[in-house]
Design an enzyme around this catalytic site. Structure first.
Site, PDB file in Angstrom:
ATOM      1  N   GLN A 177       0.694  -1.134   0.440  1.00 18.19           N
ATOM      2  CA  GLN A 177       0.285   0.286   0.041  1.00 18.19           C
ATOM      3  C   GLN A 177       0.854   0.977   0.204  1.00 18.19           C
ATOM      4  OE1 GLN A 177      -2.840  -2.119   3.298  1.00 18.19           O
ATOM      5  NE2 GLN A 177      -3.094  -0.011   2.706  1.00 18.19           N
TER       6      GLN A 177
ATOM      7  N   ARG B  58      -8.172  -0.760   8.284  1.00 20.27           N
ATOM      8  CA  ARG B  58      -9.292   0.119   8.465  1.00 20.27           C
ATOM      9  C   ARG B  58      -9.574   1.061   9.124  1.00 20.27           C
ATOM     10  NH1 ARG B  58     -14.421  -1.573   3.790  1.00 20.27           N
ATOM     11  NH2 ARG B  58     -14.418   0.526   3.232  1.00 20.27           N
ATOM     12  N   CYS B  59      -7.726   1.312   9.373  1.00 18.94           N
ATOM     13  CA  CYS B  59      -8.583   2.974  10.634  1.00 18.94           C
ATOM     14  C   CYS B  59      -7.147   2.832  10.648  1.00 18.94           C
ATOM     15  CB  CYS B  59      -9.020   2.038  11.902  1.00 18.94           C
ATOM     16  SG  CYS B  59      -8.094   1.924  13.011  1.00 18.94           S
TER      17      CYS B  59
ATOM     18  N   GLU C 270     -12.560   4.795   5.989  1.00 19.71           N
ATOM     19  CA  GLU C 270     -12.867   3.663   6.731  1.00 19.71           C
ATOM     20  C   GLU C 270     -13.885   3.667   7.971  1.00 19.71           C
ATOM     21  OE1 GLU C 270      -8.889   5.281   8.275  1.00 19.71           O
ATOM     22  OE2 GLU C 270      -8.404   3.708   7.630  1.00 19.71           O
TER      23      GLU C 270
END
Ligand code: CDP
Length: 796
Positions: free
Chosen positions: A223, A370-371, A741
């Site tokens: 990523q 996802r945060c 998110e």
């Protein structure tokens, strides 16, 4: 007379443009790491430890070397001769690449085999004989700090115990005073369990070192390609300009593909040694037991309350279980990520937070699934605590929240733990959600159902999340400042290419970045191609995680478009033979203020940039922008869930889920809705079914997808989404805030609060996630809280 283009028609801001990347995905034409085959490519497999804590007495790889088709067996001892047995982590710790002295978690990488095909490599791994001497195992922070606990990281100097850090934020003395003045003190303890991002595509890499050119090309599932390039340059001591990281299509990341994994390093070394491409593709169990776990924090808090419902102060204690290596990424100032964003939506005068991080014999944990660096744990605790406090006061859940919310005219707002939130309309979002769920009516139905022995519950969760790190003053990873970038090249015919330092993993960047350019320049989105993920072509950026793409890279796209427009204005003045001051802009076109019919399109300006520029002007229409955000963006959301719990079995069904998300200006409303639905699905999965834990020996329970359940369309409840509240971000160039998110962060507490609400009156304050039927049943039957902390018993 205006001739401005219709922004929605050209796919600009606010257009629900279909995702252009989906053309290739739904036709099976995506290009994932495992799709890539290079000439002469060999395959790598990893031998993992079956034990969670053991000394390595010896490794005998002779039988593996003898298997035909095996080219190389890598062990920790061999890595050590090249100073590669250990690598630095993104949090200033060290992590074993291949174990030398000890194994410290089940699934740790012990050796690698490189062979003609993956099957030979796998067989050869099994032929490696490792002699282990088992050691006592630690699977939770309590055991880590117990007297006589074995020191897990005895490889480190100055590490006499298992404590990684202690960290304090806020005003301890002021908080003590607030508690002295309180009418009531409410308390809640819970464990946010390990959960796993479990992307559909596992991690993998193909390293290709070319001895003739000295260039190393690595295709990999990352990523953050530029950060990986820097890490490879530092760890492998290769010159950075001779390293090219290509992150092709990525089948979901969710934070799992941010860290540097041993498999990447081993495939690179193997390619350098063998002088041919080496491919490593992780299997599902390898991914589930060894890569970036999330959460695993014990949270214990108290709230000082006035009888009328005003929150006077909050105390929070956090015990984080990081596993064997402190390897998750977070801004270096903040030891437990942005956990101190808790309670940011509430106007609380004072707060204090203590955090401690410990080592355990588990795979490295704490990745931001996802945060935004631990915001999920913060918001979950916040909303569970708020529900407990309202219950303790006997107040209505919605009213208690409303009276403590930060008011619309109180922005920018300084939170008690130090953040500056930017804007919001919290009360309005709550109103929309209450109306949508039929709040008053549901409360009546709930009472009537109770009288008949049926358990209905309603859970509210609200959240504001800091998205878009930096600014660079406060946010860095390993000293590299957090900002982002975009490059825009407008070709002669007015078609364009945008490249950013972000790297999408399914979020739709190829669609939405073009929409921002369309909004700024009036070039139709279909004339713009977006490219990310190749360090040889994309400008430097920190990558995509923490929903930072829109707040930072998206802002850079707007800023670089404005630079292009500024140059195009000069070209327009030249073409129209007037001075720049006499030129006006409307979407897609410059015109003469006094004669609006006399104008030139942005495409005509592009042609002039290459064929008819004024004297002294540098040719071309290209530029780059680096964007260092003045603040984080702070989206807000309200999620309300209603459930029915079956008291006989503990099974619970979701009746309604309402989501009101305010993420500022929506670039693509359809994509935003997709992001919210995906986040709510993950939230539901965490709350309901995703069970991955450890027994007393450190065996990972739930290390396959038969046990660790991913919800399908069958299990996933329906969601009702609302978009009527829009508070533009005051400092973002197009007013957008992040969204990727939000629902995964704020959602879990709504589901858990609903089940706990259904159980109200039974004395049950908490059931740790996942709220499996047996846990809910046990809570109902024995009127007690249920802890999910490991070790779990496996003998029943
Ligand atoms: O960093 P990441 O891409 O995961 O998250 P994000 O920046 O919140 O964006 C997720 C997707 O939603 C991207 O395609 C964004 O462009 C889109 N989005 C949008 O259309 N409008 C917003 N206000 C925020 C995001």
């Amino acid at each position: 007379m205006t001739q401005a283009l219709d922004e929605i028609k050209i796919g600009g801001l606010g257009a629900s443009r279909k995702r252009v990347e989906d053309d290739r995905f739904i036709r099976g034409k995506g290009n994932y790491t495992d799709d890539i085959t290079l000439p002469g490519m060999l395959h790598m497999e990893i031998l993992r430890s079956p034990l969670a804590h053991a000394r390595i007495k010896s490794i005998d790889a002779s039988k593996a070397w003898d298997i035909p088709g095996v080219h190389l067996v890598l062990t920790g001892e061999m890595m050590a001769t090249r100073n590669l047995a250990w690598m630095p982590t993104l949090s200033y710790d060290t992590q074993a690449v291949l174990a030398t002295d000890k194994v410290r978690f089940q699934g740790q990488e012990v050796a690698c085999v490189i062979a003609d095909d993956p099957y030979i490599a796998k067989d050869a791994c099994e032929a490696i004989d490792v002699d282990y001497e088992p050691l006592p195992v630690i699977v939770n922070p309590k055991q880590s700090v117990a007297d006589g606990a074995p020191v897990i990281r005895d490889d480190k100097e100055n590490q006499p115990d298992n404590v990684i850090y202690t960290w304090e934020v806020g005003d301890a003395a002021g908080t003590d005073r607030a508690f002295e003045q309180a009418d009531k003190v409410s308390r809640l303890q819970l464990h946010y369990p390990r959960s796993h991002p479990s992307p559909i595509e596992c991690c993998g890499s193909i390293a290709d070192f070319n001895r003739a050119t000295s260039k190393l090309t690595v295709y990999m599932t990352t990523q953050a390609p530029h950060i990986i390039r820097a890490a490879v340059a530092l760890v492998a001591e290769l010159p950075e300009h001779m390293i090219r990281i290509i992150s092709p299509d990525i089948g979901g990341g969710f934070g799992n593909k941010v860290p540097v994994y041993p498999g990447y390093v081993c495939s690179i070394l193997a390619s350098i040694l063998l002088e041919c491409p080496v491919k490593w593709i992780e299997d599902k169990t390898g991914n589930l037991i060894s890569t970036g776990f999330a959460r695993d924090v014990y949270l214990d808090g108290e709230m000082a309350l006035r009888n009328d419902g005003k929150i006077l102060g909050v105390r929070m204690r956090c015990d984080a279980d990081h596993g064997a290596f402190f390897s998750d990424a977070q801004p270096s100032k903040f030891k437990l990520g942005l956990i101190h964003s808790a309670f940011a939506a509430y106007d609380i005068p004072v707060a204090h937070l203590m955090a401690r991080g410990t080592y355990t014999n588990k795979a490295p944990g704490g990745v931001a699934y996802r945060c935004s660096f631990r915001v999920t744990e913060a918001m979950f605790f916040q909303e569970r605590m708020v529900q407990a406090a309202a219950d303790d006061l006997g107040m209505d859940q919605a009213e208690f929240r409303r009276m403590n919310f930060v008011r619309d005219d109180d922005f920018p707002h300084r939170t008690p733990l130090g953040f500056l939130t930017d804007s919001g309309q919290y009360g309005k979002c709550l109103d929309v959600a209450l109306e949508a769920v039929g709040y008053e009516n549901f409360r009546k139905q709930q009472q009537e159902a109770r009288a008949k022995g049926r358990l209905l519950g309603l859970g509210i969760s609200t959240m504001t999340e800091p998205l878009g790190a930096g600014n660079s003053r406060e946010y860095d990873i390993l000293g590299i400042k957090m900002f982002d970038s975009a490059e825009l090249k407008v070709h002669m015919t007015g078609k364009a290419i945008v490249r950013t330092g972000a790297r999408g993993q399914g979020q739709g960047h190829e669609t939405t970045w073009a929409q921002i350019v369309a909004h700024e320049l009036g070039i139709p989105a279909e004339d713009i191609v977006v490219e990310e993920g190749d360090t040889d072509t994309a400008p430097f950026g920190m990558g995509t995680y923490a929903s930072r793409s829109t707040p930072v890279a998206g802002a850079a796209v707007a800023m670089v478009s404005r630079k292009i427009r500024a140059k195009a204005r000069k070209l327009a003045a030249h073409l129209l033979e007037v001075s720049e001051e006499d030129i006006e802009w409307e979407l897609g076109r410059f015109y003469v203020r006094s004669a609006p019919d006399r104008g030139v399109t942005i495409q005509e300006c592009a042609m002039a940039a290459y064929s008819n520029m004024p004297d002294g002007m540098e040719p071309g229409l290209e530029n780059t922008a680096y964007y260092d955000p003045p603040n984080l963006t702070w989206p807000f959301a309200v999620y309300i869930v209603t459930v029915e719990v079956d008291p006989a079995t503990g099974v619970w069904d979701v009746l309604t889920t309402v989501a009101v998300d305010d993420c500022g200006v929506r670039i693509n409303p359809m994509i935003v809705e997709g992001q919210i639905m995906g986040g709510l699905t993950e939230a539901y999965a965490m709350a309901n079914m995703q069970f991955i834990t450890f027994d007393a020996e450190g065996n990972c329970i739930g290390s396959n997808y038969m046990d660790y359940l991913l919800p399908t369309a069958w299990e996933t409840p329906g969601f009702e989404l609302h978009s009527e509240v829009v508070t533009p971000c005051p400092h973002h160039p197009i007013g957008a805030k992040g969204i990727g998110e939000c629902a995964a962060v704020g959602g879990p507490a709504a589901f858990v609060n609903a089940v706990i609400d259904a159980l109200s009156g039974t004395g049950v304050r908490n059931i740790d996630m996942p709220l499996l039927p047996d846990r809910v049943w046990e809570a109902i039957t024995y009127h007690r809280d249920i802890s999910g902390a490991p070790p779990v018993r496996t003998d029943d």
